[in-house]
Design a protein around this motif. Structure first.
Motif, PDB file in Angstrom:
ATOM      1  N   GLY A 119       0.794  -1.225   0.000  1.00 52.69           N
ATOM      2  CA  GLY A 119       0.000   0.000   0.000  1.00 52.69           C
ATOM      3  C   GLY A 119       0.824   1.272   0.000  1.00 52.69           C
ATOM      4  N   ILE A 120       2.122   1.155   0.139  1.00 55.20           N
ATOM      5  CA  ILE A 120       2.998   2.329   0.106  1.00 55.20           C
ATOM      6  C   ILE A 120       3.058   2.833  -1.346  1.00 55.20           C
ATOM      7  CG2 ILE A 120       5.357   3.170   0.461  1.00 55.20           C
ATOM      8  CD1 ILE A 120       5.667   0.914   2.586  1.00 55.20           C
ATOM      9  N   PRO A 121       2.832   4.119  -1.571  1.00 55.58           N
ATOM     10  CA  PRO A 121       2.840   4.639  -2.940  1.00 55.58           C
ATOM     11  C   PRO A 121       4.127   4.298  -3.684  1.00 55.58           C
ATOM     12  CG  PRO A 121       2.005   6.299  -1.430  1.00 55.58           C
ATOM     13  CD  PRO A 121       2.532   5.166  -0.587  1.00 55.58           C
ATOM     14  N   GLY A 122       3.972   3.759  -4.880  1.00 58.00           N
ATOM     15  CA  GLY A 122       5.094   3.456  -5.739  1.00 58.00           C
ATOM     16  C   GLY A 122       5.717   2.080  -5.563  1.00 58.00           C
ATOM     17  N   VAL A 123       5.241   1.303  -4.591  1.00 59.64           N
ATOM     18  CA  VAL A 123       5.825  -0.022  -4.360  1.00 59.64           C
ATOM     19  C   VAL A 123       5.419  -0.980  -5.475  1.00 59.64           C
ATOM     20  CG1 VAL A 123       5.813  -2.063  -2.857  1.00 59.64           C
ATOM     21  CG2 VAL A 123       6.036   0.203  -1.866  1.00 59.64           C
ATOM     22  N   LEU A 124       6.414  -1.653  -6.032  1.00 57.13           N
ATOM     23  CA  LEU A 124       6.176  -2.670  -7.048  1.00 57.13           C
ATOM     24  C   LEU A 124       6.155  -4.064  -6.433  1.00 57.13           C
ATOM     25  CD1 LEU A 124       8.629  -1.254  -9.724  1.00 57.13           C
ATOM     26  CD2 LEU A 124       6.132  -1.079  -9.720  1.00 57.13           C
ATOM     27  N   GLY A 125       6.973  -4.268  -5.412  1.00 54.11           N
ATOM     28  CA  GLY A 125       7.050  -5.567  -4.768  1.00 54.11           C
ATOM     29  C   GLY A 125       7.708  -5.450  -3.412  1.00 54.11           C
ATOM     30  N   ALA A 126       7.479  -6.471  -2.587  1.00 50.95           N
ATOM     31  CA  ALA A 126       8.037  -6.486  -1.238  1.00 50.95           C
ATOM     32  C   ALA A 126       8.382  -7.912  -0.862  1.00 50.95           C
ATOM     33  CB  ALA A 126       7.021  -5.912  -0.246  1.00 50.95           C
ATOM     34  N   GLY A 127       9.351  -8.039   0.036  1.00 46.81           N
ATOM     35  CA  GLY A 127       9.724  -9.371   0.494  1.00 46.81           C
ATOM     36  C   GLY A 127      10.380  -9.333   1.853  1.00 46.81           C
ATOM     37  N   LEU A 128      10.282 -10.444   2.550  1.00 47.75           N
ATOM     38  CA  LEU A 128      10.993 -10.650   3.798  1.00 47.75           C
ATOM     39  C   LEU A 128      12.003 -11.753   3.525  1.00 47.75           C
ATOM     40  CD1 LEU A 128      11.253  -9.975   6.867  1.00 47.75           C
ATOM     41  CD2 LEU A 128       9.723 -11.917   7.263  1.00 47.75           C
ATOM     42  N   THR A 129      13.264 -11.483   3.810  1.00 50.36           N
ATOM     43  CA  THR A 129      14.348 -12.396   3.461  1.00 50.36           C
ATOM     44  C   THR A 129      15.186 -12.742   4.681  1.00 50.36           C
ATOM     45  OG1 THR A 129      14.490 -11.448   1.241  1.00 50.36           O
ATOM     46  CG2 THR A 129      16.425 -12.637   2.015  1.00 50.36           C
ATOM     47  N   ASP A 130      15.555 -14.003   4.790  1.00 50.84           N
ATOM     48  CA  ASP A 130      16.578 -14.429   5.743  1.00 50.84           C
ATOM     49  C   ASP A 130      17.901 -14.150   5.039  1.00 50.84           C
ATOM     50  OD1 ASP A 130      18.666 -15.944   6.897  1.00 50.84           O
ATOM     51  OD2 ASP A 130      17.265 -17.413   7.683  1.00 50.84           O
ATOM     52  N   TRP A 131      18.634 -13.146   5.515  1.00 51.37           N
ATOM     53  CA  TRP A 131      19.818 -12.726   4.774  1.00 51.37           C
ATOM     54  C   TRP A 131      21.031 -13.617   4.993  1.00 51.37           C
ATOM     55  CZ3 TRP A 131      23.871 -11.100   7.805  1.00 51.37           C
ATOM     56  CH2 TRP A 131      23.594 -10.509   9.034  1.00 51.37           C
ATOM     57  N   THR A 132      20.941 -14.581   5.889  1.00 57.27           N
ATOM     58  CA  THR A 132      22.057 -15.523   6.024  1.00 57.27           C
ATOM     59  C   THR A 132      21.968 -16.635   4.988  1.00 57.27           C
ATOM     60  OG1 THR A 132      20.891 -16.816   7.701  1.00 57.27           O
ATOM     61  CG2 THR A 132      22.375 -15.094   8.475  1.00 57.27           C
ATOM     62  N   SER A 133      20.747 -17.017   4.626  1.00 57.36           N
ATOM     63  CA  SER A 133      20.559 -18.108   3.666  1.00 57.36           C
ATOM     64  C   SER A 133      20.097 -17.643   2.295  1.00 57.36           C
ATOM     65  CB  SER A 133      19.530 -19.105   4.205  1.00 57.36           C
ATOM     66  OG  SER A 133      18.248 -18.497   4.257  1.00 57.36           O
ATOM     67  N   GLY A 134      19.532 -16.439   2.221  1.00 58.25           N
ATOM     68  CA  GLY A 134      18.973 -15.953   0.964  1.00 58.25           C
ATOM     69  C   GLY A 134      17.578 -16.479   0.694  1.00 58.25           C
ATOM     70  N   LEU A 135      16.946 -17.055   1.702  1.00 59.68           N
ATOM     71  CA  LEU A 135      15.616 -17.632   1.567  1.00 59.68           C
ATOM     72  C   LEU A 135      14.546 -16.558   1.686  1.00 59.68           C
ATOM     73  CD1 LEU A 135      13.829 -20.232   1.473  1.00 59.68           C
ATOM     74  CD2 LEU A 135      13.931 -20.212   3.959  1.00 59.68           C
ATOM     75  N   ALA A 136      13.599 -16.554   0.748  1.00 57.13           N
ATOM     76  CA  ALA A 136      12.456 -15.652   0.823  1.00 57.13           C
ATOM     77  C   ALA A 136      11.458 -16.228   1.823  1.00 57.13           C
ATOM     78  CB  ALA A 136      11.807 -15.503  -0.544  1.00 57.13           C
ATOM     79  N   LEU A 137      11.194 -15.500   2.903  1.00 62.30           N
ATOM     80  CA  LEU A 137      10.247 -15.942   3.925  1.00 62.30           C
ATOM     81  C   LEU A 137       8.823 -15.523   3.586  1.00 62.30           C
ATOM     82  CD1 LEU A 137      12.406 -15.041   7.049  1.00 62.30           C
ATOM     83  CD2 LEU A 137      12.217 -17.256   5.882  1.00 62.30           C
ATOM     84  N   GLY A 138       8.698 -14.560   2.703  1.00 62.20           N
ATOM     85  CA  GLY A 138       7.406 -14.085   2.235  1.00 62.20           C
ATOM     86  C   GLY A 138       7.606 -13.066   1.145  1.00 62.20           C
ATOM     87  N   THR A 139       6.666 -13.004   0.203  1.00 59.42           N
ATOM     88  CA  THR A 139       6.764 -12.050  -0.898  1.00 59.42           C
ATOM     89  C   THR A 139       5.379 -11.513  -1.243  1.00 59.42           C
ATOM     90  OG1 THR A 139       6.522 -13.743  -2.607  1.00 59.42           O
ATOM     91  CG2 THR A 139       8.772 -13.214  -1.911  1.00 59.42           C
ATOM     92  N   ALA A 140       5.364 -10.355  -1.872  1.00 59.90           N
ATOM     93  CA  ALA A 140       4.118  -9.758  -2.359  1.00 59.90           C
ATOM     94  C   ALA A 140       4.443  -8.916  -3.583  1.00 59.90           C
ATOM     95  CB  ALA A 140       3.471  -8.895  -1.271  1.00 59.90           C
ATOM     96  N   GLY A 141       3.495  -8.819  -4.475  1.00 60.36           N
ATOM     97  CA  GLY A 141       3.682  -7.998  -5.664  1.00 60.36           C
ATOM     98  C   GLY A 141       4.664  -8.612  -6.643  1.00 60.36           C
ATOM     99  N   ARG A 142       5.316  -7.740  -7.397  1.00 61.07           N
ATOM    100  CA  ARG A 142       6.261  -8.172  -8.425  1.00 61.07           C
ATOM    101  C   ARG A 142       7.672  -8.279  -7.862  1.00 61.07           C
ATOM    102  NH1 ARG A 142       5.748  -3.595 -12.467  1.00 61.07           N
ATOM    103  NH2 ARG A 142       7.649  -4.549 -13.241  1.00 61.07           N
ATOM    104  N   ALA A 143       8.522  -8.928  -8.607  1.00 63.50           N
ATOM    105  CA  ALA A 143       9.948  -9.007  -8.278  1.00 63.50           C
ATOM    106  C   ALA A 143      10.737  -8.610  -9.520  1.00 63.50           C
ATOM    107  CB  ALA A 143      10.323 -10.419  -7.863  1.00 63.50           C
ATOM    108  N   PRO A 144      11.919  -8.030  -9.325  1.00 63.18           N
ATOM    109  CA  PRO A 144      12.757  -7.750 -10.489  1.00 63.18           C
ATOM    110  C   PRO A 144      12.980  -9.035 -11.287  1.00 63.18           C
ATOM    111  CG  PRO A 144      13.649  -6.710  -8.524  1.00 63.18           C
ATOM    112  CD  PRO A 144      12.537  -7.605  -8.078  1.00 63.18           C
ATOM    113  N   HIS A 145      12.836  -8.949 -12.576  1.00 65.49           N
ATOM    114  CA  HIS A 145      12.991 -10.094 -13.485  1.00 65.49           C
ATOM    115  C   HIS A 145      11.990 -11.203 -13.170  1.00 65.49           C
ATOM    116  CE1 HIS A 145      16.536  -8.014 -14.871  1.00 65.49           C
ATOM    117  NE2 HIS A 145      17.006  -8.000 -13.648  1.00 65.49           N
ATOM    118  N   ASP A 146      10.899 -10.841 -12.499  1.00 63.65           N
ATOM    119  CA  ASP A 146       9.812 -11.778 -12.165  1.00 63.65           C
ATOM    120  C   ASP A 146      10.283 -13.007 -11.396  1.00 63.65           C
ATOM    121  OD1 ASP A 146       7.826 -10.186 -13.393  1.00 63.65           O
ATOM    122  OD2 ASP A 146       8.473 -10.931 -15.352  1.00 63.65           O
TER     123      ASP A 146
END
Length: 127
Positions: free
Chosen positions: A13-40
């Motif tokens: 809902g933040i103006p201009g947001v294309l996509g969002a994600g929660l990431t475990d930065w030690t493993s690179g695992l996506a814990l949750g995503t919403a919207g679009r991602a770069p390169h889909d």
């Protein structure tokens, strides 16, 4: 405590947001995503986000000079068409997660997005 999906939905809902994600930065695992991602590709975006965060964390140059301070808060990357805003999620158990927003540069207000992302990170860990 708000759930991951609820926080990511609010982030969308933040103006201009294309996509969002929660990431475990030690493993690179996506814990949750919403919207679009770069390169889909949300998984690749999570892995790339983790690489950036790991590079920043490894370097003392980016750490706060005040040892009693909160440490790293955000990483902001700008490109011709967008912004990537990464927020460290601080928890009592030394979480190694981060929220990542991908914003359309023409539509987004970076300052507003940063403030809202800070609130969402706090909401994610609030009791």
């Amino acid at each position: 405590m708000s759930g991951i999906d609820q926080v990511l939905a609010q982030a969308m809902g933040i103006p201009g947001v294309l996509g969002a994600g929660l990431t475990d930065w030690t493993s690179g695992l996506a814990l949750g995503t919403a919207g679009r991602a770069p390169h889909d590709d949300h998984e690749a975006a999570a892995a790339d986000t983790a690489e950036v965060v790991q590079a920043v964390v490894r370097n003392a140059t980016f750490e706060s000079a005040d040892a009693d301070g909160p440490g790293l808060e955000d990483v902001i990357i700008t490109s011709a068409g967008g912004y990537h805003l990464i927020r460290f999620v601080r928890t009592a158990f030394d979480s190694q997660t981060c929220l990542h927003l991908w914003l359309d540069r023409a539509q987004a207000n970076l300052a507003l997005a940063r403030l809202r992302l800070r609130e969402l990170a706090a909401e994610l860990v609030a009791a």
